[in-house]
Write a protein that holds these residues in place. Sequence first.
Motif, PDB file in Angstrom:
ATOM      1  N   THR A   1       0.857  -1.179   0.000  1.00 14.06           N
ATOM      2  CA  THR A   1       0.000   0.000   0.000  1.00 14.06           C
ATOM      3  C   THR A   1       0.898   1.235   0.000  1.00 14.06           C
ATOM      4  O   THR A   1       2.053   1.179   0.423  1.00 14.06           O
TER       5      THR A   1
ATOM      6  N   VAL B   1      -6.340 -22.279   4.822  1.00 13.51           N
ATOM      7  CA  VAL B   1      -5.378 -22.030   3.752  1.00 13.51           C
ATOM      8  C   VAL B   1      -4.651 -20.711   3.984  1.00 13.51           C
ATOM      9  O   VAL B   1      -3.452 -20.581   3.753  1.00 13.51           O
TER      10      VAL B   1
ATOM     11  N   ASP C   1       3.512  -0.083   3.357  1.00 12.60           N
ATOM     12  CA  ASP C   1       3.522  -1.415   3.951  1.00 12.60           C
ATOM     13  C   ASP C   1       3.423  -2.428   2.811  1.00 12.60           C
ATOM     14  O   ASP C   1       2.848  -2.115   1.773  1.00 12.60           O
TER      15      ASP C   1
ATOM     16  N   HIS D   1      -5.082 -13.491   6.632  1.00 11.01           N
ATOM     17  CA  HIS D   1      -4.736 -13.191   5.232  1.00 11.01           C
ATOM     18  C   HIS D   1      -3.857 -11.932   5.102  1.00 11.01           C
ATOM     19  O   HIS D   1      -4.239 -10.857   5.545  1.00 11.01           O
ATOM     20  N   PRO D   2      -2.654 -12.062   4.494  1.00 10.69           N
ATOM     21  CA  PRO D   2      -1.709 -10.936   4.509  1.00 10.69           C
ATOM     22  C   PRO D   2      -2.196  -9.699   3.749  1.00 10.69           C
ATOM     23  O   PRO D   2      -1.919  -8.583   4.171  1.00 10.69           O
ATOM     24  N   VAL D   3      -2.890  -9.890   2.628  1.00 14.98           N
ATOM     25  CA  VAL D   3      -3.381  -8.717   1.888  1.00 14.98           C
ATOM     26  C   VAL D   3      -4.387  -7.969   2.753  1.00 14.98           C
ATOM     27  O   VAL D   3      -4.329  -6.738   2.891  1.00 14.98           O
TER      28      VAL D   3
ATOM     29  N   ILE E   1     -12.131 -14.965  -4.613  1.00 10.21           N
ATOM     30  CA  ILE E   1     -12.049 -13.905  -3.609  1.00 10.21           C
ATOM     31  C   ILE E   1     -13.456 -13.701  -3.059  1.00 10.21           C
ATOM     32  O   ILE E   1     -14.402 -13.585  -3.830  1.00 10.21           O
TER      33      ILE E   1
ATOM     34  N   PHE F   1       3.856  -6.929   1.458  1.00  9.95           N
ATOM     35  CA  PHE F   1       3.985  -8.349   1.783  1.00  9.95           C
ATOM     36  C   PHE F   1       4.416  -9.080   0.525  1.00  9.95           C
ATOM     37  O   PHE F   1       4.265  -8.585  -0.586  1.00  9.95           O
TER      38      PHE F   1
ATOM     39  N   MET G   1      -2.959  -6.086   5.631  1.00  9.14           N
ATOM     40  CA  MET G   1      -2.363  -4.833   5.177  1.00  9.14           C
ATOM     41  C   MET G   1      -3.441  -3.786   4.884  1.00  9.14           C
ATOM     42  O   MET G   1      -3.331  -2.629   5.288  1.00  9.14           O
ATOM     43  N   MET G   2      -4.487  -4.215   4.186  1.00 12.36           N
ATOM     44  CA  MET G   2      -5.530  -3.254   3.807  1.00 12.36           C
ATOM     45  C   MET G   2      -6.254  -2.720   5.041  1.00 12.36           C
ATOM     46  O   MET G   2      -6.466  -1.520   5.177  1.00 12.36           O
TER      47      MET G   2
END
Lengths: 422, 234
Positions: free
Chosen positions: A377, B81, A389, B208-210, B183, A391, B213-214
């Motif tokens: 982001t 998962v 940030d 979940h990494p995304v 998704i 990943f 982050m969001m």
Amino acid sequence: MTLNRRDFIAVGAATAASLSAPAVLADGHGKPRVVVIGGGSGGATAARYIAKDSKGAIDVTLVEPSRAYFTCYFSNLYIAGLTELDDISHTYGTLAAKYGINVVHDWAVDVDRASRTVSLAGGSVLPYDKLILSPGIDFVEGAVPGWSVAAQNKMPHAYKAGSQSELLKAQIMAMPQGGRFAMVAPPDPFRCPPGPYERISMVAHVLKQTNPTAKILLVDPKETFSKQALFEEGWERHYSGMIERVGPDFGATNVTVDPEAMTVDIDGSVEAVDVCNVIPAQKAGRIADVAGVTDGNWAPVNAADMSSKADPDVHVLGDAAQQGDMPKSGFAANSQAKVCAMAVRGALTDSKVFPAKFTNTCWSLIAPDDGVKVGATYEATAEKIAKVDGFVSQTGEDAATRKATYEESVGWYAGITADMFN
Amino acid sequence: MIVRLLLPIALTAILAAGAARPEVAGDAKAGAALYGQCKGCHEIGKGAGDRIGPHLNGLFGRRAASHEGYAYSASMQRAGVDGLIWDFDTLDAYLENPRALVSKTRTSYRGMKDAQDRADLLAYLRSFSADPANIPEAAPTARGTDHTVDPTILAIQGDPEYGEYLSSECVSCHQADGSAEGIPSITRWPEEDFVVAMHAYKDKLRPHPVMQMMAGRLSNEEIAALAAYFKDID
């Protein structure tokens, strides 16, 4: 007629503008006008969001030469036989019908920033109040000596999807058994940083099925590349012994090609190959240069609204823009387009403008059901779009995780293309 | 015996954490009584098998939805998962509000609000994990962290117009028409579920990494705005 609050503000703004700044309403036209050049991830998204959210208060024209747009993302999967060309093809009918966007299939050949007009190859002249350039990339002439756009049928780049992707796939399928595929990879910065390496993976996948003794030669002028550890781990796992990478320490910064002889000369060592995929160094699409908003190969922009540093009424999106930390990707262009659309609406209709936020995620496929991703982001600072940030997928992940990552990329593809075209 | 082991571990954790978080030691005997609320669906102990829900032997340290032979919900499979591992923190959050961690879980339980009750129940459950002694001391046996989203946050009235702008970041991946291919869908959720789920990502309880982050860069007001916008989207 009933006016909702947004309409009322828009009308009010237009009236005020006509009193204070007649230039905004040149030629007695009733509405502010936005011209978008380029119907890809940046341009289609910007046109759609401006038209959708202004609800008719802004006149939007989208100039795009192609009637069918092929996404570069997932075009490597087409080369691998994992998807059809039709599945990555999109048209502009909904943008015109649902949002009233004036879609013009023509080439933009000139921009006159003083008179705020765009000239098209067909002879039309389009006036604008705000111009959005999202032209993608062109290739730097002479970047790979021996190669030019005239040689793209002998040695395809396939870095703008469509007929070039078809050609490269046909050449791969026609390789003799035990033949040799070569790629000349580009120097930084270029469109889709993991793209060449996903392509190597997908070519290896298709050759493993149809031509298992074939070899792949990757000639790469860069020391390192995107998701390198993930790709190299995957190549070893799926395609052991097939792929040879020649980096700068073995002469990959001094490469010439001969499309007639089908040879690649790596620092004096001449290699005969059966297919040669040349991805040259890149620069902003030509119209950005014509418009005079480039500095070197790319067009510098202000991060807060993607406006050109050369002209506040011109915005540049996606691969063509020099914006800071974001990679040149379709996801990034889509994200920048929304920030730009909001700023343009705010300037033309007084709609609310919120702080800019940017996101990117790039998925890559190493083998069927073996997907990886990297993302981050960003926010706008005074100097650039700055990473906040991020990943990245990890080496050694289990098969279920990789499969889920691939499935996520399929979902993302449906999501972003709906966000551009539906 | 398990119970007697708990105290020093919990104390160590308190010291290590500088007493930043309240720690609650669980009492497995009290937990055994509380387990009565679970046993309609879950068996545990010698000879336990899957019923409406999977049996709960060997739960600690296991990845979500990884017990073979039980047909988990799609939501629970996705959580597995994504990397959801059942440890004290995640089980504590799940027991408090199952849907905060796994949106469409088939666990119909509404949640156990009292931190001490949860600690007791978890101490009981842990005694049926294959080798509790092997669980590292760093993962303590009980913790009284309050995972509940603060009522003042839940009470924030989201601004749908702001939500509409913010939503443009979401719909690059999540389809605005609610399709859920690869998704998940994020449209037409009850607002509170949306807010609770986003805070679970923000607190890194959901894996979940995304999404971590969001959600990590969204303020409480922004999450409320998104919940308000997506609730009514067509």
